[in-house]
Design an enzyme around this catalytic site. Structure first.
Site, PDB file in Angstrom:
ATOM      1  CB  SER A   1       4.638   2.812  17.394  1.00 28.76           C
ATOM      2  OG  SER A   1       4.545   3.365  16.104  1.00 28.76           O
ATOM      3  CG  LEU A   2       5.377   5.049  24.251  1.00 30.54           C
ATOM      4  CD1 LEU A   2       6.760   4.418  24.192  1.00 30.54           C
ATOM      5  CD2 LEU A   2       5.486   6.504  24.755  1.00 30.54           C
ATOM      6  CG  HIS A   3       0.929   1.754  20.446  1.00 24.38           C
ATOM      7  ND1 HIS A   3       0.392   2.797  19.727  1.00 24.38           N
ATOM      8  CD2 HIS A   3       1.691   1.052  19.567  1.00 24.38           C
ATOM      9  CE1 HIS A   3       0.788   2.708  18.462  1.00 24.38           C
ATOM     10  NE2 HIS A   3       1.583   1.682  18.351  1.00 24.38           N
TER      11      HIS A   3
ATOM     12  CB  CYS B   1       1.486   7.133   3.991  1.00 22.86           C
ATOM     13  SG  CYS B   1       1.680   5.853   5.245  1.00 22.86           S
TER      14      CYS B   1
ATOM     15  CD  GLU C   1      -2.679  -0.933   2.601  1.00 20.70           C
ATOM     16  OE1 GLU C   1      -3.341  -1.917   2.904  1.00 20.70           O
ATOM     17  OE2 GLU C   1      -2.570   0.067   3.332  1.00 20.70           O
TER      18      GLU C   1
ATOM     19  CB  CYS D   1       4.896  -5.949   9.712  1.00 20.92           C
ATOM     20  SG  CYS D   1       5.940  -5.239  11.021  1.00 20.92           S
TER      21      CYS D   1
ATOM     22  CG  ASN E   1      -8.133   3.471  11.141  1.00 21.20           C
ATOM     23  OD1 ASN E   1      -9.140   4.151  11.083  1.00 21.20           O
ATOM     24  ND2 ASN E   1      -6.953   3.905  10.752  1.00 21.20           N
TER      25      ASN E   1
ATOM     26  CB  CYS F   1       1.335  -4.141  16.472  1.00 21.76           C
ATOM     27  SG  CYS F   1       3.047  -3.578  16.588  1.00 21.76           S
TER      28      CYS F   1
ATOM     29  CB  CYS G   1      -0.986  -3.436  13.148  1.00 19.82           C
ATOM     30  SG  CYS G   1      -0.249  -3.085  11.538  1.00 19.82           S
TER      31      CYS G   1
ATOM     32  CB  SER H   1       6.490   5.618  12.010  1.00 10.57           C
ATOM     33  OG  SER H   1       5.817   5.009  13.087  1.00 10.57           O
TER      34      SER H   1
ATOM     35  CB  CYS I   1      -0.832   0.671   8.835  1.00  6.29           C
ATOM     36  SG  CYS I   1       0.349  -0.566   9.054  1.00  6.29           S
TER      37      CYS I   1
ATOM     38  N   GLY J   1       4.886  -2.460   7.182  1.00  2.00           N
ATOM     39  CA  GLY J   1       6.234  -2.899   7.532  1.00  2.00           C
ATOM     40  C   GLY J   1       6.921  -2.048   8.577  1.00  2.00           C
ATOM     41  CD  GLU J   2       9.971  -1.004  12.753  1.00  2.00           C
ATOM     42  OE1 GLU J   2       8.866  -0.613  13.165  1.00  2.00           O
ATOM     43  OE2 GLU J   2      10.978  -0.249  12.720  1.00  2.00           O
TER      44      GLU J   2
HETATM   45  N1  SAH Z   1       5.975  -0.222  11.718  1.00  2.43           N
HETATM   46  C1  SAH Z   1       6.030   1.148  12.014  1.00  2.43           C
HETATM   47  C2  SAH Z   1       5.414   2.017  10.946  1.00  2.43           C
HETATM   48  C3  SAH Z   1       4.140   1.547  10.312  1.00  2.43           C
HETATM   49  S1  SAH Z   1       2.679   1.610  11.302  1.00  2.43           S
HETATM   50  C4  SAH Z   1       5.402   1.439  13.367  1.00  2.43           C
HETATM   51  O1  SAH Z   1       4.747   0.567  13.909  1.00  2.43           O
HETATM   52  O2  SAH Z   1       5.590   2.537  13.870  1.00  2.43           O
HETATM   53  C5  SAH Z   1       2.357   3.366  11.483  1.00  2.43           C
HETATM   54  C6  SAH Z   1       1.521   3.701  12.697  1.00  2.43           C
HETATM   55  O3  SAH Z   1       0.168   3.242  12.539  1.00  2.43           O
HETATM   56  C7  SAH Z   1       2.053   3.067  13.987  1.00  2.43           C
HETATM   57  O4  SAH Z   1       2.072   4.001  15.031  1.00  2.43           O
HETATM   58  C8  SAH Z   1       1.016   2.001  14.246  1.00  2.43           C
HETATM   59  O5  SAH Z   1       0.971   1.636  15.595  1.00  2.43           O
HETATM   60  C9  SAH Z   1      -0.246   2.642  13.744  1.00  2.43           C
HETATM   61  N2  SAH Z   1      -1.330   1.695  13.468  1.00  2.43           N
HETATM   62  C10 SAH Z   1      -1.230   0.458  12.941  1.00  2.43           C
HETATM   63  N3  SAH Z   1      -2.455  -0.120  12.846  1.00  2.43           N
HETATM   64  C11 SAH Z   1      -3.337   0.764  13.322  1.00  2.43           C
HETATM   65  C12 SAH Z   1      -4.750   0.757  13.497  1.00  2.43           C
HETATM   66  N4  SAH Z   1      -5.482  -0.285  13.148  1.00  2.43           N
HETATM   67  N5  SAH Z   1      -5.333   1.859  14.025  1.00  2.43           N
HETATM   68  C13 SAH Z   1      -4.590   2.940  14.375  1.00  2.43           C
HETATM   69  N6  SAH Z   1      -3.250   3.006  14.246  1.00  2.43           N
HETATM   70  C14 SAH Z   1      -2.625   1.932  13.727  1.00  2.43           C
HETATM   71 FE1  SF4 Z   2       4.475  -3.775  12.010  1.00  2.00          FE
HETATM   72 FE2  SF4 Z   2       4.058  -1.190  12.610  1.00  2.00          FE
HETATM   73 FE3  SF4 Z   2       1.992  -2.833  12.132  1.00  2.00          FE
HETATM   74 FE4  SF4 Z   2       3.394  -3.102  14.372  1.00  2.00          FE
HETATM   75  S1  SF4 Z   2       2.149  -1.343  13.774  1.00  2.00           S
HETATM   76  S2  SF4 Z   2       2.751  -4.784  13.027  1.00  2.00           S
HETATM   77  S3  SF4 Z   2       5.449  -2.639  13.641  1.00  2.00           S
HETATM   78  S4  SF4 Z   2       3.546  -2.232  10.669  1.00  2.00           S
END
Ligand code: SAH
Ligand code: SF4
Length: 351
Positions: free
Chosen positions: A222-224, A108, A95, A115, A298, A119, A122, A199, A342, A167-168
């Site tokens: 990405s802390l969360h 983006c 994407e 990945c 999301n 997470c 995600c 990120s 994502c 991806g990371e």
């Molecule tokens: N892998 C990297 C970059 C890609 S994800 C990372 O994790 O930072 C980019 C951002 O989107 C991250 O902060 C991730 O936690 C967030 N993200 C992923 N899935 C999501 C979702 N379903 N709703 C909201 N944020 C999300």
């Molecule tokens: Fe990978 Fe980022 Fe999604 Fe976590 S949030 S699974 S690191 S793409």
């Protein structure tokens, strides 16, 4: 034979120059070729009429343009976001998203197919890991967006890149940094240090390497969650790189580079969005140059959580600002109707 050929998007201008020299051609032609690639956004030799015949013949025999065809594209109903599902040479799909906010055009882009970080919320994490992208495949996404803007005769050109797609990026460090070198070239796409944001989920060795190499870019982490136990439940990679090590790496990064870090926080109702959670993140980030980006979840097929409601998100933001003096934004959930999270479009297309 095609697979052995060179993807032109894989090369910096200097590498392109060396290629011409290795073919015993005049290095002066590199500027012409480079301009066709990154100013003209040409996607084939046919679109490069002024190339000298010998150079054209070499390019035809030994190289290709790694242009990525669009498998699917969709607009958000508010018209601000366009999402592309692009097809790679091996049939995998990634994407790329074009976002237009108040005249700023941002792409983006993805760094991997799937990945490995897993997470739980995600869509990309739910897919698992397939492979790294090459630098050329990363560049091709930026070129795709730049070309789409030009074809549509939009008044704005591509101004910003966020590595926040699938991806990371720090798991694919070398290809991502090579791509950033090409993106930044002032005679090409000219996306300077202030225009690129990477990120990461918190790959500690990658953050320390970025700091050591003083890479010119913005870093988002990405802390969360603000405790190791809560974070590991959302972000399995936290078991490998625990929160205290991550925060130490962030401190080193900010001290070494003098740069503020953006901390991303996906707001999930009842999980990490209470006033206590806000205070915990405030204490964790105390004394660090930080901005917090709050992103309401999301929803994805593989995770049952719900997004935090707007009033609770505002309250979270208020606590960070008033009690801890930490600036924050609540990301607008633009384009949610096209599954803008994502990896969500790729998942939907697979189903
Ligand atoms: N892998 C990297 C970059 C890609 S994800 C990372 O994790 O930072 C980019 C951002 O989107 C991250 O902060 C991730 O936690 C967030 N993200 C992923 N899935 C999501 C979702 N379903 N709703 C909201 N944020 C999300
Ligand atoms: Fe990978 Fe980022 Fe999604 Fe976590 S949030 S699974 S690191 S793409």
């Amino acid at each position: 034979m095609r697979t052995a050929s060179i993807n032109l998007y894989d090369l910096t201008k200097e590498q392109l120059r060396q290629l011409l020299v290795s073919w015993e051609l005049k290095p002066v032609h590199v500027a012409l070729l480079w301009n066709y690639l990154y100013l003209g956004l040409a996607g084939s030799l046919d679109a490069m009429p002024d190339l000298p015949p010998k150079l054209r013949a070499r390019l035809a025999a030994h190289t290709h343009f790694g242009v990525l065809p669009t498998a699917f594209e969709t607009d958000s109903s508010d018209g601000f976001t366009r999402k592309y599902l692009l097809e790679l040479a091996d049939g995998e799909r990634i994407e790329t998203v074009l976002m237009r906010f108040t005249g700023r055009v941002t792409a983006c882009i993805s760094s991997q197919v799937g990945c490995a970080m897993g997470c739980v919320f995600c869509a990309t994490g739910q897919m698992g890991y397939t492979r790294h992208l090459t630098a050329g495949e990363i560049i091709a996404q930026a070129v795709h967006v730049a070309r789409a803007l030009r074809t549509a005769k939009e008044p704005h050109r591509l101004r910003n890149i966020v590595l926040m797609g699938m991806g990371e990026p720090l798991h694919n460090y070398d290809a991502v940094m090579h791509a950033i070198d090409i993106l930044r070239d002032e005679t090409g796409l000219a996306l300077g240090a202030e225009r690129i944001t990477l990120s990461t989920v918190g790959v500690v060795p990658g953050i320390l390497r970025l700091a050591k190499e003083k890479r010119p870019l913005h870093l988002a982490v990405s802390l969360h969650a603000a405790t190791q136990v809560e974070r590991a439940a959302l972000v399995p990679a936290a078991r490998k790189w625990p929160l205290d090590e991550l925060m130490a790496a962030c401190r080193t990064y900010s001290e070494t580079t003098g740069r503020r870090i953006f901390y991303e926080w996906t707001l999930i109702e009842g999980k990490n969005d209470t006033a206590e959670h806000a205070r915990a993140v405030g204490r964790l980030l105390h004394g660090l140059p930080a901005q917090v980006n709050l992103i309401p979840l999301n929803p994805t097929a593989g995770y049952g959580g719900a997004p935090t409601r707007t009033d609770a998100a505002k309250h979270f933001q208020h606590i960070l600002g008033e009690e801890f003096n930490i600036p924050s934004t609540v990301r607008q959930r633009r384009g949610i109707d096209i599954a803008a999270g994502c990896g969500q479009l790729a998942t939907a297309e697979r189903a």
